[in-house]
Design a protein around this motif. Structure first.
Motif, PDB file in Angstrom:
ATOM      1  N   GLN A  10      44.873  38.733  50.556  1.00 15.26           N
ATOM      2  CA  GLN A  10      43.982  37.582  50.432  1.00 15.26           C
ATOM      3  C   GLN A  10      42.808  37.826  49.481  1.00 15.26           C
ATOM      4  O   GLN A  10      41.876  37.035  49.417  1.00 15.26           O
ATOM      5  N   THR A  11      42.851  38.931  48.742  1.00 11.93           N
ATOM      6  CA  THR A  11      41.811  39.287  47.774  1.00 11.93           C
ATOM      7  C   THR A  11      40.407  39.176  48.371  1.00 11.93           C
ATOM      8  O   THR A  11      39.553  38.411  47.884  1.00 11.93           O
ATOM      9  N   PRO A  12      40.127  39.919  49.445  1.00 13.99           N
ATOM     10  CA  PRO A  12      38.799  39.859  50.051  1.00 13.99           C
ATOM     11  C   PRO A  12      37.742  40.522  49.173  1.00 13.99           C
ATOM     12  O   PRO A  12      38.029  41.486  48.458  1.00 13.99           O
ATOM     13  N   VAL A  13      36.534  39.966  49.202  1.00 15.16           N
ATOM     14  CA  VAL A  13      35.404  40.556  48.490  1.00 15.16           C
ATOM     15  C   VAL A  13      34.694  41.461  49.496  1.00 15.16           C
ATOM     16  O   VAL A  13      33.991  40.986  50.391  1.00 15.16           O
ATOM     17  N   LEU A  14      34.883  42.768  49.349  1.00 14.78           N
ATOM     18  CA  LEU A  14      34.352  43.715  50.316  1.00 14.78           C
ATOM     19  C   LEU A  14      32.864  43.966  50.092  1.00 14.78           C
ATOM     20  O   LEU A  14      32.304  43.647  49.035  1.00 14.78           O
ATOM     21  N   ASN A  15      32.237  44.555  51.086  1.00 17.04           N
ATOM     22  CA  ASN A  15      30.813  44.844  51.047  1.00 17.04           C
ATOM     23  C   ASN A  15      30.448  45.660  49.801  1.00 17.04           C
ATOM     24  O   ASN A  15      31.072  46.685  49.516  1.00 17.04           O
ATOM     25  N   GLY A  16      29.440  45.189  49.082  1.00 20.32           N
ATOM     26  CA  GLY A  16      28.955  45.922  47.914  1.00 20.32           C
ATOM     27  C   GLY A  16      29.813  45.774  46.674  1.00 20.32           C
ATOM     28  O   GLY A  16      29.589  46.459  45.678  1.00 20.32           O
ATOM     29  N   THR A  17      30.800  44.870  46.714  1.00 16.99           N
ATOM     30  CA  THR A  17      31.647  44.659  45.542  1.00 16.99           C
ATOM     31  C   THR A  17      31.488  43.224  45.044  1.00 16.99           C
ATOM     32  O   THR A  17      30.869  42.393  45.697  1.00 16.99           O
ATOM     33  N   ASN A  18      32.072  42.957  43.881  1.00 17.43           N
ATOM     34  CA  ASN A  18      32.046  41.595  43.340  1.00 17.43           C
ATOM     35  C   ASN A  18      33.474  41.095  43.162  1.00 17.43           C
ATOM     36  O   ASN A  18      34.442  41.806  43.457  1.00 17.43           O
TER      37      ASN A  18
END
Length: 335
Positions: A10-18
């Motif tokens: 699901q292409t999650p935007v993880l913590n500290g990333t863009n």
């Protein structure tokens, strides 16, 4: 029966990333999944959210197919009521011509976001999901080189092969439509942890053979977090617990919940009950536990393929989860 394993990302935007890193993560996962021996890799469609980057899965499929060579690549899925069946057929005929025998077209009827997303995708008008069965029928016809509306219009390019069509759903109605259309069916257990076994059983019982498929073909997708130890897997799952909970409550998320947010969130009694209920949508544990639960799920669904969806932070834990699962099932590495 040899169980096939596939991945839904699901292409999650993880913590500290863009978002750029989120797409890079999806690309790296697809490459690693192919190396490990996973059967297919699907990407999802989500709109107007800062936590999931995949708003245009057809473009992402083109990118991933170009960065892999053997594994099937597809959508889980295209939300068909938003679009023209003809245009979707054209897009996937192009993809199939570029990557013959490797493209899956998974379609669904969900909005892919909050209600106003549908209006935005329809120029401010309300979408009409009631036309979905008609759209599915037209899409299949176009992909088979036919002219469903007798307008002397065909979906091109007319290549020798066509993408594999799947109907996706989290309810009995989607299963029944798939059985009537004679298409494969994927039940989204990661969305709805109740009733999927009965829906899939009904799909098999009422399946009507078609020119696409003579026999029913069903699979199931489930959130899965595998780690070296059960304790580590449980810790990783707490972030997913909170992400799902906040989504259900309509709370804005800028990305995947941080460890500090998980610890400091003011959980109510209702929240705890929802988290417990949502665990029905997940498989969590060490290698042995996850393998046992996946095998049990495949038996319940009578499916010879299970699609796993790992969302955990940091990214390395997602990669490790897929590696451990592949190792547990002794998947045949491609290279």
């Amino acid at each position: 029966m040899t169980l096939k394993l596939s991945i839904l990302d699901q292409t999650p935007v993880l913590n500290g990333t863009n978002v750029n890193e989120a797409f890079e993560h999806t690309t790296l996962l697809a490459k690693e999944a192919e190396r490990l021996g996973y059967h297919r890799f699907w990407v999802s469609e989500h709109h107007s959210t800062r936590s999931l980057a995949g708003s245009a899965p057809e473009i992402l499929v083109a990118h991933l197919a170009a960065h892999t060579s053997e594994m099937r690549i597809g959508t889980g899925g295209i939300m068909l009521p938003h679009y023209s069946a003809y245009k979707v057929a054209e897009m996937f005929r192009v993809l199939e011509a570029l990557h013959p025998g490797r493209i899956d077209l998974g379609i669904g009827r969900a909005p892919g976001g909050m209600p106003n997303v549908g209006r935005a995708l329809h120029d401010g008008n309300h979408r009409d999901a009631s036309r979905y069965p008609e759209q599915v029928q037209a899409l299949i016809a176009y992909l088979r080189g036919q002219d469903p509306y007798e307008m002397n219009v065909y979906a091109t390019p007319l290549s020798e092969t066509m993408p594999e069509i799947w109907l996706l759903g989290s309810s009995g109605s989607s299963a029944m439509l798939a059985s009537q259309m004679g298409t494969p069916f994927m039940f989204a257990h990661f969305i709805n942890g109740n009733g999927g076994q009965q829906a899939t059983k009904a799909y098999r019982q009422q399946f009507q053979p078609s020119q696409l498929n003579q026999e029913p073909k069903a699979t199931v997708s489930v959130f899965t977090i595998c780690a070296e130890t059960e304790q580590e897997a449980e810790e990783l799952a707490k972030g997913l617990d909170l992400a799902i909970l906040k989504g259900e409550k309509g709370e804005e998320r800028s990305g995947f919940p941080t460890l500090d947010e998980v610890k400091s969130y003011p959980y109510t009694f209702f929240d705890e009950a929802r988290i417990k209920e949502n665990r029905k949508r997940m498989i969590i544990g060490n290698q042995e536990q996850v393998k046992e639960q996946i095998l049990q799920l495949s038996e319940e669904y009578e499916a010879n393929e299970v699609m796993v969806n790992t969302i955990s932070d940091p990214f390395e834990t997602r990669v490790k989860s897929y590696q451990l699962i592949a190792e547990a099932f002794d998947l045949q590495k491609r290279f």
